[in-house]
Design a protein around this motif. Structure first.
Motif, PDB file in Angstrom:
ATOM      1  N   ASN A   1     -19.315  -0.978 -10.497  1.00  5.65           N
ATOM      2  CA  ASN A   1     -17.860  -1.089 -10.702  1.00  5.65           C
ATOM      3  C   ASN A   1     -17.968  -0.084 -11.823  1.00  5.65           C
ATOM      4  O   ASN A   1     -17.393   1.162 -11.885  1.00  5.65           O
ATOM      5  CB  ASN A   1     -17.248  -1.494 -10.770  1.00  5.65           C
ATOM      6  CG  ASN A   1     -17.442  -2.729  -9.974  1.00  5.65           C
ATOM      7  OD1 ASN A   1     -17.771  -2.168  -8.900  1.00  5.65           O
ATOM      8  ND2 ASN A   1     -16.431  -4.098  -9.733  1.00  5.65           N
TER       9      ASN A   1
ATOM     10  N   ASP B   1     -22.604  -6.041  -9.990  1.00  5.11           N
ATOM     11  CA  ASP B   1     -21.789  -5.525  -9.553  1.00  5.11           C
ATOM     12  C   ASP B   1     -20.575  -4.678 -10.170  1.00  5.11           C
ATOM     13  O   ASP B   1     -20.470  -3.657 -10.403  1.00  5.11           O
ATOM     14  CB  ASP B   1     -21.115  -6.550  -8.586  1.00  5.11           C
ATOM     15  CG  ASP B   1     -19.500  -7.992  -8.665  1.00  5.11           C
ATOM     16  OD1 ASP B   1     -20.941  -8.539  -9.818  1.00  5.11           O
ATOM     17  OD2 ASP B   1     -18.995  -7.439  -9.640  1.00  5.11           O
TER      18      ASP B   1
ATOM     19  N   PRO C   1     -12.502  -7.697  -6.550  1.00  2.18           N
ATOM     20  CA  PRO C   1     -11.773  -7.919  -5.430  1.00  2.18           C
ATOM     21  C   PRO C   1     -11.899  -6.640  -4.853  1.00  2.18           C
ATOM     22  O   PRO C   1     -12.388  -7.080  -3.448  1.00  2.18           O
ATOM     23  CB  PRO C   1     -11.170  -9.438  -5.388  1.00  2.18           C
ATOM     24  CG  PRO C   1     -11.201  -9.541  -6.647  1.00  2.18           C
ATOM     25  CD  PRO C   1     -11.200  -8.463  -7.853  1.00  2.18           C
ATOM     26  N   LEU C   2     -11.319  -5.662  -5.398  1.00  2.00           N
ATOM     27  CA  LEU C   2     -10.897  -4.678  -4.253  1.00  2.00           C
ATOM     28  C   LEU C   2     -12.453  -3.642  -4.240  1.00  2.00           C
ATOM     29  O   LEU C   2     -12.458  -3.445  -2.960  1.00  2.00           O
ATOM     30  CB  LEU C   2     -10.347  -3.535  -4.674  1.00  2.00           C
ATOM     31  CG  LEU C   2      -8.646  -4.222  -4.799  1.00  2.00           C
ATOM     32  CD1 LEU C   2      -8.120  -3.984  -5.657  1.00  2.00           C
ATOM     33  CD2 LEU C   2      -7.958  -4.944  -3.513  1.00  2.00           C
TER      34      LEU C   2
ATOM     35  N   GLU D   1       1.064  -1.251  -0.001  1.00  2.00           N
ATOM     36  CA  GLU D   1      -0.032   0.515   0.309  1.00  2.00           C
ATOM     37  C   GLU D   1       1.019   1.058  -0.038  1.00  2.00           C
ATOM     38  O   GLU D   1       0.250   2.011  -0.559  1.00  2.00           O
ATOM     39  CB  GLU D   1      -0.186   0.074   0.995  1.00  2.00           C
ATOM     40  CG  GLU D   1      -1.601  -0.865   1.363  1.00  2.00           C
ATOM     41  CD  GLU D   1      -4.130  -0.620   1.541  1.00  2.00           C
ATOM     42  OE1 GLU D   1      -3.534  -0.059   2.024  1.00  2.00           O
ATOM     43  OE2 GLU D   1      -3.701  -2.052   2.662  1.00  2.00           O
TER      44      GLU D   1
ATOM     45  N   GLN E   1     -15.297  -5.385  -4.246  1.00  2.00           N
ATOM     46  CA  GLN E   1     -15.816  -6.059  -2.930  1.00  2.00           C
ATOM     47  C   GLN E   1     -15.515  -6.139  -1.172  1.00  2.00           C
ATOM     48  O   GLN E   1     -16.346  -6.613  -0.037  1.00  2.00           O
ATOM     49  CB  GLN E   1     -15.836  -7.477  -3.451  1.00  2.00           C
ATOM     50  CG  GLN E   1     -16.211  -7.977  -4.482  1.00  2.00           C
ATOM     51  CD  GLN E   1     -16.293  -9.679  -5.603  1.00  2.00           C
ATOM     52  OE1 GLN E   1     -15.241  -9.905  -5.320  1.00  2.00           O
ATOM     53  NE2 GLN E   1     -16.616  -9.298  -6.386  1.00  2.00           N
ATOM     54  N   ASN E   2     -13.678  -5.902  -0.903  1.00  2.00           N
ATOM     55  CA  ASN E   2     -13.218  -6.100   0.202  1.00  2.00           C
ATOM     56  C   ASN E   2     -13.337  -5.171   0.844  1.00  2.00           C
ATOM     57  O   ASN E   2     -13.119  -4.441   2.119  1.00  2.00           O
ATOM     58  CB  ASN E   2     -12.435  -7.023   0.271  1.00  2.00           C
ATOM     59  CG  ASN E   2     -11.520  -5.872  -0.336  1.00  2.00           C
ATOM     60  OD1 ASN E   2     -11.097  -5.223  -0.667  1.00  2.00           O
ATOM     61  ND2 ASN E   2      -9.905  -6.332  -0.667  1.00  2.00           N
ATOM     62  N   GLY E   3     -13.519  -3.557   0.041  1.00  2.00           N
ATOM     63  CA  GLY E   3     -14.233  -2.296   0.492  1.00  2.00           C
ATOM     64  C   GLY E   3     -13.024  -0.700   1.042  1.00  2.00           C
ATOM     65  O   GLY E   3     -12.854  -0.322   0.759  1.00  2.00           O
ATOM     66  N   TRP E   4     -11.791  -2.352  -0.190  1.00  2.00           N
ATOM     67  CA  TRP E   4     -10.790  -1.154  -0.458  1.00  2.00           C
ATOM     68  C   TRP E   4     -10.968  -0.408  -1.439  1.00  2.00           C
ATOM     69  O   TRP E   4     -10.335   0.845  -1.217  1.00  2.00           O
ATOM     70  CB  TRP E   4      -9.610  -2.037  -0.286  1.00  2.00           C
ATOM     71  CG  TRP E   4      -8.195  -1.267  -1.239  1.00  2.00           C
ATOM     72  CD1 TRP E   4      -7.263  -1.500   0.063  1.00  2.00           C
ATOM     73  CD2 TRP E   4      -7.303  -0.743  -1.740  1.00  2.00           C
ATOM     74  NE1 TRP E   4      -6.317  -0.783   0.433  1.00  2.00           N
ATOM     75  CE2 TRP E   4      -6.149  -0.557  -1.096  1.00  2.00           C
ATOM     76  CE3 TRP E   4      -7.678  -0.803  -2.779  1.00  2.00           C
ATOM     77  CZ2 TRP E   4      -5.367   0.043  -1.875  1.00  2.00           C
ATOM     78  CZ3 TRP E   4      -6.209  -0.075  -3.887  1.00  2.00           C
ATOM     79  CH2 TRP E   4      -6.261   1.075  -3.374  1.00  2.00           C
TER      80      TRP E   4
END
Length: 423
Positions: free
Chosen positions: A349, A345, A365-366, A3, A368-371
């Motif tokens: 996006n 979804d 996926p990012l 990150e 979906q995980n809230g990032w």
């Protein structure tokens, strides 16, 4: 995911891309239109002499290309950053080569060619453009299709649009300003929508520009700027143009905001880009648009859009106008497949920033995980997935119906057949 590295690269792209502004750098002087038309009306048209002083973005290009080298392209976020940096670097190279064949080479790298073949479909954007023109040719001038009244001034239109965007963008301030030096009627950014001061608008223009410019271009850029972990999603990177314009034209279609004139205008530009790539000059394209039914001033501006590369002949072409149909075909197909595969979804996006369709899948996926954050602003047609799913499902089915051997008289035959079958 590293990150700290991502944040550093992301900030560097935001900073280094600021000087690379393609459309404003390629703007023609306003007097060029009047001078050309003056010669045309006298019977002696001359190719416009355009001098474009593109900014020196050499340093920015160098920094962006260094960023590309630093990215691990196996990581989905760093892949996004690398592609975004390379996109701006390519645009920078394009600006550094105005007036030369290299300009066209970089333009086609960024926006593509209208004659590029979709491998799985065996068609091109030129094929699509010709189809739309063939289907609508006989409708032009049909007495049952009333011409639009164009009687709304730019001032009145801007006032109406301002009220609409203020209501929609309830958490942000978006300006609507008049700009006399534009070839298009409207151009949207994150905090400002510009309207050509000399333009006259119709009632249909209202919905078309609202759904296209405000509810797609402004909305996606504003949504991107709200991203905490990936600020580059708030940039209008050149690589996202095809997807952006595809969503925007799709919005016009799905909201019934597009009309026959607008559809033909988009198709004509695709053909014109191909003609210019094949060697047609500015006067050739002006005559092409004029013969297609556009006014003299519209024909000048349409030809001008395609020769924004600092030359008006010798295949020096700005190919951006090819992306409207390419993007429409791609986005429409993408939405159909997303609904078919139970991935609603991915629709969301696409509005979370300035992304390509590949980005929407790769970064899923990012989200979906809230990032990555979901979009704050989305138009109604994209948020009501029940209606969108129905539209896409129907579209997928009717695409299989072949019209080659069907005539209007077939409606009479079918009625008789059904009567005999049921009798």
């Amino acid at each position: 995911m590293n990150e700290a590295k991502i944040q550093k690269l992301d900030s560097a792209i935001v900073s280094s891309s600021k000087k690379i502004k393609v459309l404003s750098a390629l703007t023609w002087p306003a007097e060029a239109e009047d001078k050309f038309l003056e010669g045309w009306k006298k019977g002696s048209p001359q190719l416009p002499e355009i001098k474009i002083q593109a900014p020196d973005v050499t340093k920015s290009v160098s920094v962006l290309e260094e960023i590309v080298q630093q990215c691990d392209q196996q990581d989905p976020v760093e892949k996004f950053l690398a592609d975004t940096a390379q996109s701006y670097a390519d645009a920078g190279h394009m600006l550094l080569n105005v007036g030369t064949p290299e300009f066209t080479a970089y333009s086609t790298k960024i926006y593509g060619r209208p004659d590029a073949v979709y491998k799985l479909q065996g068609i091109t954007a030129v094929d699509g453009a010709k189809f739309f023109l063939d289907v609508t040719d006989k409708l032009v001038g049909n007495a049952d299709i009333q011409p639009l009244e164009t009687d709304i001034s730019a001032v009145d239109f801007a006032g109406w649009l301002k009220a609409e965007v203020d209501e929609f963008f309830e958490h942000d301030a978006v300006e609507v300003v008049l700009d006399p030096n534009m070839s298009s009627k409207a151009l949207a950014g994150a905090t400002r929508i510009r309207i050509r001061g000399s333009a006259i608008f119709s009632e249909l223009d209202k919905d078309q520009l609202l759904y296209h410019e405000a509810y797609v271009h402004t909305a996606t850029q504003l949504n991107g700027k709200k991203q905490i972990n990936l600020k580059s999603l708030g940039l209008g990177a050149p690589r996202t143009t095809r997807t952006q314009e595809g969503i925007a034209v799709m919005a016009e279609l799905i909201t019934n905001s597009i009309d026959i004139t607008r559809l033909r205008r988009i198709a004509l530009r695709v053909i014109a880009v191909k003609m210019a790539l094949d060697g047609a000059d500015f006067i050739d394209l002006f005559k092409f648009f004029l013969d297609a039914g556009q006014s003299e001033i519209e024909s000048v501006r349409s030809a001008q859009r395609i020769f924004r590369g600092g030359a008006v002949k010798d295949k020096v072409v700005f190919t951006k106008d090819a992306v409207y149909l390419q993007g429409l075909f791609e986005v429409h197909t993408f939405l159909r497949v997303a609904i078919r595969d139970n991935r609603p979804d991915l629709v969301r996006n696409l509005f979370a920033g300035r992304l390509t369709m590949a980005d929407a899948v790769r970064l899923a996926p990012l989200f979906q995980n809230g990032w990555l954050l979901p979009p704050t602003y989305m138009p109604g047609w994209a948020t009501d997935l029940r209606r969108l799913a129905a539209t896409m499902a129907y579209s997928a089915f009717v695409a299989n119906i072949k019209l080659d051997n069907v005539t209007l008289e077939r409606a009479i035959d079918l009625e008789d057949e059904m009567r005999n079958l049921n009798g």
